[in-house]
Design a protein around this motif. Structure first.
Motif, PDB file in Angstrom:
ATOM      1  N   PHE A  87      -3.431   0.988   1.958  1.00 39.82           N
ATOM      2  CA  PHE A  87      -4.836   1.338   2.183  1.00 39.82           C
ATOM      3  C   PHE A  87      -5.339   2.285   1.082  1.00 39.82           C
ATOM      4  O   PHE A  87      -6.338   2.027   0.411  1.00 39.82           O
ATOM      5  CB  PHE A  87      -4.955   2.000   3.560  1.00 39.82           C
ATOM      6  CG  PHE A  87      -6.366   2.237   4.027  1.00 39.82           C
ATOM      7  CD1 PHE A  87      -6.979   1.352   4.901  1.00 39.82           C
ATOM      8  CD2 PHE A  87      -7.081   3.353   3.604  1.00 39.82           C
ATOM      9  CE1 PHE A  87      -8.281   1.567   5.343  1.00 39.82           C
ATOM     10  CE2 PHE A  87      -8.375   3.577   4.038  1.00 39.82           C
ATOM     11  CZ  PHE A  87      -8.976   2.684   4.904  1.00 39.82           C
ATOM     12  N   VAL A  88      -4.607   3.364   0.904  1.00 37.59           N
ATOM     13  CA  VAL A  88      -5.015   4.390  -0.058  1.00 37.59           C
ATOM     14  C   VAL A  88      -4.828   3.896  -1.498  1.00 37.59           C
ATOM     15  O   VAL A  88      -5.688   4.091  -2.355  1.00 37.59           O
ATOM     16  CB  VAL A  88      -4.201   5.676   0.198  1.00 37.59           C
ATOM     17  CG1 VAL A  88      -4.422   6.679  -0.908  1.00 37.59           C
ATOM     18  CG2 VAL A  88      -4.569   6.274   1.555  1.00 37.59           C
ATOM     19  N   LEU A  89      -3.695   3.232  -1.731  1.00 38.41           N
ATOM     20  CA  LEU A  89      -3.419   2.732  -3.086  1.00 38.41           C
ATOM     21  C   LEU A  89      -4.496   1.753  -3.549  1.00 38.41           C
ATOM     22  O   LEU A  89      -5.026   1.859  -4.657  1.00 38.41           O
ATOM     23  CB  LEU A  89      -2.066   2.019  -3.112  1.00 38.41           C
ATOM     24  CG  LEU A  89      -0.830   2.871  -3.359  1.00 38.41           C
ATOM     25  CD1 LEU A  89       0.418   2.026  -3.161  1.00 38.41           C
ATOM     26  CD2 LEU A  89      -0.843   3.489  -4.755  1.00 38.41           C
ATOM     27  N   SER A  90      -4.815   0.780  -2.675  1.00 40.80           N
ATOM     28  CA  SER A  90      -5.786  -0.239  -3.074  1.00 40.80           C
ATOM     29  C   SER A  90      -7.164   0.384  -3.261  1.00 40.80           C
ATOM     30  O   SER A  90      -7.923  -0.010  -4.136  1.00 40.80           O
ATOM     31  CB  SER A  90      -5.852  -1.357  -2.024  1.00 40.80           C
ATOM     32  OG  SER A  90      -6.337  -0.851  -0.794  1.00 40.80           O
ATOM     33  N   GLY A  91      -7.475   1.396  -2.446  1.00 46.26           N
ATOM     34  CA  GLY A  91      -8.775   2.056  -2.554  1.00 46.26           C
ATOM     35  C   GLY A  91      -8.934   2.794  -3.870  1.00 46.26           C
ATOM     36  O   GLY A  91      -9.944   2.629  -4.576  1.00 46.26           O
ATOM     37  N   PHE A  92      -7.939   3.595  -4.220  1.00 48.47           N
ATOM     38  CA  PHE A  92      -8.020   4.320  -5.481  1.00 48.47           C
ATOM     39  C   PHE A  92      -7.988   3.359  -6.669  1.00 48.47           C
ATOM     40  O   PHE A  92      -8.604   3.597  -7.691  1.00 48.47           O
ATOM     41  CB  PHE A  92      -6.904   5.371  -5.586  1.00 48.47           C
ATOM     42  CG  PHE A  92      -7.255   6.670  -4.912  1.00 48.47           C
ATOM     43  CD1 PHE A  92      -7.808   7.722  -5.635  1.00 48.47           C
ATOM     44  CD2 PHE A  92      -7.068   6.842  -3.553  1.00 48.47           C
ATOM     45  CE1 PHE A  92      -8.159   8.915  -5.018  1.00 48.47           C
ATOM     46  CE2 PHE A  92      -7.411   8.031  -2.921  1.00 48.47           C
ATOM     47  CZ  PHE A  92      -7.956   9.066  -3.651  1.00 48.47           C
ATOM     48  N   GLN A  93      -7.259   2.254  -6.484  1.00 44.03           N
ATOM     49  CA  GLN A  93      -7.234   1.242  -7.536  1.00 44.03           C
ATOM     50  C   GLN A  93      -8.614   0.595  -7.688  1.00 44.03           C
ATOM     51  O   GLN A  93      -9.071   0.345  -8.797  1.00 44.03           O
ATOM     52  CB  GLN A  93      -6.156   0.188  -7.208  1.00 44.03           C
ATOM     53  CG  GLN A  93      -6.100  -0.994  -8.155  1.00 44.03           C
ATOM     54  CD  GLN A  93      -5.475  -0.636  -9.499  1.00 44.03           C
ATOM     55  OE1 GLN A  93      -5.428   0.527  -9.899  1.00 44.03           O
ATOM     56  NE2 GLN A  93      -4.999  -1.639 -10.217  1.00 44.03           N
ATOM     57  N   SER A  94      -9.304   0.351  -6.565  1.00 43.99           N
ATOM     58  CA  SER A  94     -10.645  -0.242  -6.637  1.00 43.99           C
ATOM     59  C   SER A  94     -11.621   0.726  -7.301  1.00 43.99           C
ATOM     60  O   SER A  94     -12.651   0.311  -7.827  1.00 43.99           O
ATOM     61  CB  SER A  94     -11.149  -0.643  -5.245  1.00 43.99           C
ATOM     62  OG  SER A  94     -11.685   0.468  -4.555  1.00 43.99           O
ATOM     63  N   PHE A  95     -11.296   1.992  -7.269  1.00 44.99           N
ATOM     64  CA  PHE A  95     -12.100   3.010  -7.970  1.00 44.99           C
ATOM     65  C   PHE A  95     -11.708   3.100  -9.443  1.00 44.99           C
ATOM     66  O   PHE A  95     -12.278   3.888 -10.176  1.00 44.99           O
ATOM     67  CB  PHE A  95     -11.871   4.383  -7.328  1.00 44.99           C
ATOM     68  CG  PHE A  95     -12.802   4.686  -6.207  1.00 44.99           C
ATOM     69  CD1 PHE A  95     -13.357   3.669  -5.449  1.00 44.99           C
ATOM     70  CD2 PHE A  95     -13.144   5.989  -5.904  1.00 44.99           C
ATOM     71  CE1 PHE A  95     -14.226   3.947  -4.410  1.00 44.99           C
ATOM     72  CE2 PHE A  95     -14.014   6.273  -4.865  1.00 44.99           C
ATOM     73  CZ  PHE A  95     -14.555   5.247  -4.120  1.00 44.99           C
ATOM     74  N   GLN A  96     -10.715   2.315  -9.838  1.00 52.59           N
ATOM     75  CA  GLN A  96     -10.167   2.358 -11.194  1.00 52.59           C
ATOM     76  C   GLN A  96      -9.774   3.784 -11.564  1.00 52.59           C
ATOM     77  O   GLN A  96     -10.007   4.255 -12.681  1.00 52.59           O
ATOM     78  CB  GLN A  96     -11.177   1.791 -12.189  1.00 52.59           C
ATOM     79  CG  GLN A  96     -11.609   0.385 -11.793  1.00 52.59           C
ATOM     80  CD  GLN A  96     -12.085  -0.454 -12.950  1.00 52.59           C
ATOM     81  OE1 GLN A  96     -12.623   0.084 -13.913  1.00 52.59           O
ATOM     82  NE2 GLN A  96     -11.890  -1.749 -12.878  1.00 52.59           N
ATOM     83  N   ALA A  97      -9.191   4.479 -10.591  1.00 48.83           N
ATOM     84  CA  ALA A  97      -8.915   5.904 -10.767  1.00 48.83           C
ATOM     85  C   ALA A  97      -7.440   6.202 -10.984  1.00 48.83           C
ATOM     86  O   ALA A  97      -7.065   7.334 -11.228  1.00 48.83           O
ATOM     87  CB  ALA A  97      -9.404   6.676  -9.543  1.00 48.83           C
ATOM     88  N   ILE A  98      -6.569   5.175 -10.883  1.00 46.82           N
ATOM     89  CA  ILE A  98      -5.129   5.431 -10.953  1.00 46.82           C
ATOM     90  C   ILE A  98      -4.631   5.415 -12.397  1.00 46.82           C
ATOM     91  O   ILE A  98      -4.923   4.492 -13.152  1.00 46.82           O
ATOM     92  CB  ILE A  98      -4.351   4.391 -10.120  1.00 46.82           C
ATOM     93  CG1 ILE A  98      -4.891   4.398  -8.689  1.00 46.82           C
ATOM     94  CG2 ILE A  98      -2.847   4.632 -10.194  1.00 46.82           C
ATOM     95  CD1 ILE A  98      -3.957   4.752  -7.617  1.00 46.82           C
ATOM     96  N   SER A  99      -3.892   6.433 -12.737  1.00 45.27           N
ATOM     97  CA  SER A  99      -3.361   6.558 -14.095  1.00 45.27           C
ATOM     98  C   SER A  99      -2.202   5.586 -14.309  1.00 45.27           C
ATOM     99  O   SER A  99      -1.350   5.439 -13.440  1.00 45.27           O
ATOM    100  CB  SER A  99      -2.875   7.992 -14.313  1.00 45.27           C
ATOM    101  OG  SER A  99      -2.186   8.088 -15.538  1.00 45.27           O
ATOM    102  N   PRO A 100      -2.140   4.932 -15.469  1.00 43.13           N
ATOM    103  CA  PRO A 100      -1.017   4.027 -15.737  1.00 43.13           C
ATOM    104  C   PRO A 100       0.293   4.764 -16.006  1.00 43.13           C
ATOM    105  O   PRO A 100       1.355   4.139 -16.057  1.00 43.13           O
ATOM    106  CB  PRO A 100      -1.465   3.260 -16.992  1.00 43.13           C
ATOM    107  CG  PRO A 100      -2.500   4.114 -17.628  1.00 43.13           C
ATOM    108  CD  PRO A 100      -3.147   4.906 -16.535  1.00 43.13           C
ATOM    109  N   GLU A 101       0.225   6.079 -16.186  1.00 43.42           N
ATOM    110  CA  GLU A 101       1.449   6.865 -16.344  1.00 43.42           C
ATOM    111  C   GLU A 101       1.302   8.120 -15.480  1.00 43.42           C
ATOM    112  O   GLU A 101       0.229   8.367 -14.944  1.00 43.42           O
ATOM    113  CB  GLU A 101       1.666   7.216 -17.817  1.00 43.42           C
ATOM    114  CG  GLU A 101       0.446   7.832 -18.467  1.00 43.42           C
ATOM    115  CD  GLU A 101       0.746   8.431 -19.830  1.00 43.42           C
ATOM    116  OE1 GLU A 101       1.618   7.915 -20.524  1.00 43.42           O
ATOM    117  OE2 GLU A 101       0.093   9.433 -20.160  1.00 43.42           O
TER     118      GLU A 101
END
Lengths: 85, 380, 201
Positions: B178-192
């Motif tokens: 839930f949280v992972l997909s949400g932050f990913q939809s915000f394009q907010a997750i760092s690749p590192e």
């Protein structure tokens, strides 16, 4: 006006909950963000989803969005060139 | 008005299953952020701080049956149990329980292993309260990423109005799909692994953790304890997800806090920032800190160690700040390379010893919320 | 420390009806969906705030409740917001979880926190004030009283806007009221419960 332009306006109104807005009220060259339609950063993210869902285009660089989402015209151009469905 | 103190505490995280283990890991510059490839939302994997449920179950076996509780409940129960173990004389009938969480058992929406009401935050709080036999109704604070700090403020305020004599503040959040997909939809997750305040920062890393702390009057010598002085919150009134470009809400919360307590910025020995490592958040904080005259104060973000632990982050960071004050230890703002914000900040680039008396903890979150809290070592 | 606090104005939105200070001000005659009911209140109140249509239903309920309660502008920009509910943002959580199956929606995800409602009200009225959001099984009058009293005692606010805004499975229950140092009804558990559930006396 092409079908794609009208289709885009329809889905923007629907997807972004622009209640009380008609397709005819959105100009092809009107700015979607800022002083034009007044969309915001969440709308931009939702437009990225729309590109992927409806046209099979995955935006990997969020900065690309700025130019693509400038107006209905720029969006339509981009979709014509890159659509996979 | 009587003063309340930050007493026994516990942190359950990938870095360890006690505050002591966590502090030792931080001193060794260990990070909980590891590469994982178990989510359908990340084709190329992602970095996060995750705790394997089997490790939790191993520890939980001593307390109860792991099958009867959700992963998050077990983590929070483990944290509270440690606090209670250190406080054998605590009168539980006079002790409040305040739970800070954003999403609680939201992973149960998909799993449906437990009864459906388990996704209600109050239900999770009741399950935890019943485990220990708390007599007062548990209180849940769910105010986005300032929840952990706001729960400490709530504990202090409700003690001062006489609702209970002391309170255990416990928090936890999981890194679910839930949280992972949400932050990913915000394009907010760092690749590192995230790099707070750095010029090469590319977004947040998420982390799961639980923590607990006892808040209450000092029943023995207060000079070796850390007091809660005060906390204020302020809304940006700007945007529900985007940080204010002027840092207005955070600045307001800090400046009101200082005014209220007659504190000058120069008195602050250490600042524990929110520092999520998104482009806009860190810039917003840098602006607010500068406006508040805090540009020379040693500052760190603990997000490089844990990732963003959501409703727990401000709680964990308050606990770590307490220990910074007690041991005179400034912790390295891990993963920082070079300044990537427009304003000067005094980022802590390596662990060092220093006499510390007064610390400021800040946090900001979705909904435009901001919080600033003053913690002080010694009797007042 | 003793101090006298008073309840000023209240709003209840429940069962397709809206009450202000105990007086029924709007009623939906026909069976309708929640979103149509919310839009009908918006129209009835003559509101002009396009952001309304972007909100999730929980925020809409909070926004509408606040508009009706205030009836214009919030004068004191230091009015604190003390809100709570039972189901947190579960209604929108479930809607978002549906989109997770194919394309997770950022516009829904942003509303998967109950305090977003406080952000919406703060933006609308330009409040840079104290905020808190609690979740409790049911309406907890004493929690509002204790937390608000502390805000007054610590001089963090001169006015507090309290709200119980709950929504799950299309069931909604909204109760908002203002607290100040003067005027109105005594701010205590008994009075608060009477205003919250007048029919259960």
């Amino acid at each position: 006006m092409s079908d794609l332009h009208t289709e885009l306006k329809k889905s923007i109104i629907e997807q972004l909950n622009l209640e009380d807005m008609e397709v005819s009220e959105i100009e092809n060259d009107e700015h979607l963000f800022g002083d034009g339609l007044g969309l915001d950063s969440i709308d931009a993210l939702e437009l990225i989803v729309l590109l992927e869902k409806d046209y099979g285009i995955k935006l990997t660089d969020p900065n690309q969005g700025k130019e693509i989402f400038n107006s209905i015209n720029t969006m339509a151009d981009f979709i014509e060139k890159n659509r996979t469905r | 008005m009587s003063r309340n103190y930050l007493l026994s505490d516990s942190i359950i995280s990938p870095l360890g299953f006690s505050t002591k283990e966590n502090l030792a890991a931080i001193l060794r510059s260990e990070s909980a952020l590891k590469w994982h490839n178990n989510s359908r939302f990340f084709e190329n994997g992602y970095y996060a701080g995750l705790i394997d449920e089997s490790i939790i179950d191993d520890k939980f076996n001593e307390l109860g049956s792991p099958d009867d509780y959700t992963k998050l409940e077990k983590m929070i129960i483990l944290a509270i149990q440690q606090v209670l173990d250190e406080q054998p004389d605590l009168e539980i009938e006079n002790t409040g329980l305040i739970i800070s969480t954003t999403k609680g058992n939201i992973d149960e929406l998909e799993k449906s292993k437990f009864s459906p009401d388990r996704v209600y935050l109050w239900k999770m709080a009741e399950v935890i309260a019943d485990f220990f036999g708390f007599k007062t109704k548990p209180i849940v604070v769910s105010n986005a990423c300032i929840s952990g700090g706001l729960a400490i403020k709530t504990a202090n305020d409700l003690i001062s109005t006489g609702r209970f004599i002391n309170a255990i503040v416990a928090g936890g959040d999981l890194i679910s799909d839930f949280v992972l997909s949400g932050f990913q939809s915000f394009q907010a997750i760092s690749p590192e692994p995230c790099r707070p305040f750095s010029n090469d920062r590319q977004g947040v890393s998420l982390g799961e953790a639980a923590a607990a702390i006892l808040i209450g009057p000092a029943n023995s010598d207060a000079s070796e304890k850390v007091a809660y002085l005060d906390a204020t919150t302020a809304n940006d009134a700007n945007h529900i997800s985007g940080p204010s470009r002027t840092g207005e809400g955070l600045f307001q919360s800090i400046s009101r806090l200082f005014q209220h307590n007659n504190i000058e910025p120069s008195q602050i020995d250490f600042l524990s920032a929110h520092g999520t490592a998104t482009i806009y958040n860190d810039e917003m904080e840098a602006i607010a800190f500068n406006r508040a005259g805090l540009d020379h104060v040693p500052v760190n973000s603990f997000k490089g160690y844990y990732g963003h632990t959501l409703g727990t982050s401000a709680l964990i960071e308050s606990i770590l700040t307490k220990h910074s004050l007690l041991s005179g230890q400034l912790f390295n703002s891990i993963n920082y390379s070079a300044s990537g914000v427009s304003q000067d900040l005094n980022i802590i680039e390596k662990n060092k010893k220093k006499d510390l008396t007064l610390a400021l903890k800040s946090a900001s979150g979705f909904g435009g919320c901001n919080l600033a809290m003053l913690l002080k070592k010694g009797g007042i | 420390m003793s101090q006298n606090l008073f309840i000023r104005n209240s709003v209840v939105i429940r069962d397709s009806r809206v009450w202000r200070d105990g007086e029924l001000i709007f009623k939906n005659e026909t069976e309708t969906t929640l979103s149509k009911f919310l839009k009908a209140i918006y129209k009835h109140q003559n509101l002009k705030y396009p952001k309304f249509f972007k909100m999730d239903s929980l925020s809409k309920l909070g926004y509408l409740g606040a508009e009706i309660l205030i009836n214009g502008e919030i004068q004191d920009k230091n009015t604190a917001l003390v809100f709570s509910n039972s189901a947190s943002s579960l209604e929108t959580d479930e809607a978002y979880a549906q989109t997770m199956q194919d394309f997770p929606s950022p516009a829904l995800f942003v509303y998967t926190l109950p305090n977003i409602m406080l952000g919406e009200i703060s933006i609308r009225h330009q409040l840079r004030s104290e905020n808190v959001f609690f979740v409790s099984r049911e309406f907890d009058a004493s929690l509002y009283i204790d937390y608000s009293k502390a805000l007054f005692q610590e001089k963090k606010a001169d006015n507090v806007l309290c709200g119980w805004v709950d929504l799950h499975n299309n069931d909604y229950d909204v109760f908002l009221w203002q607290i100040a140092r003067s005027g109105g009804i005594d701010f205590n558990e008994e009075e608060l419960k009477k205003l919250y559930l007048p029919t259960h006396e």
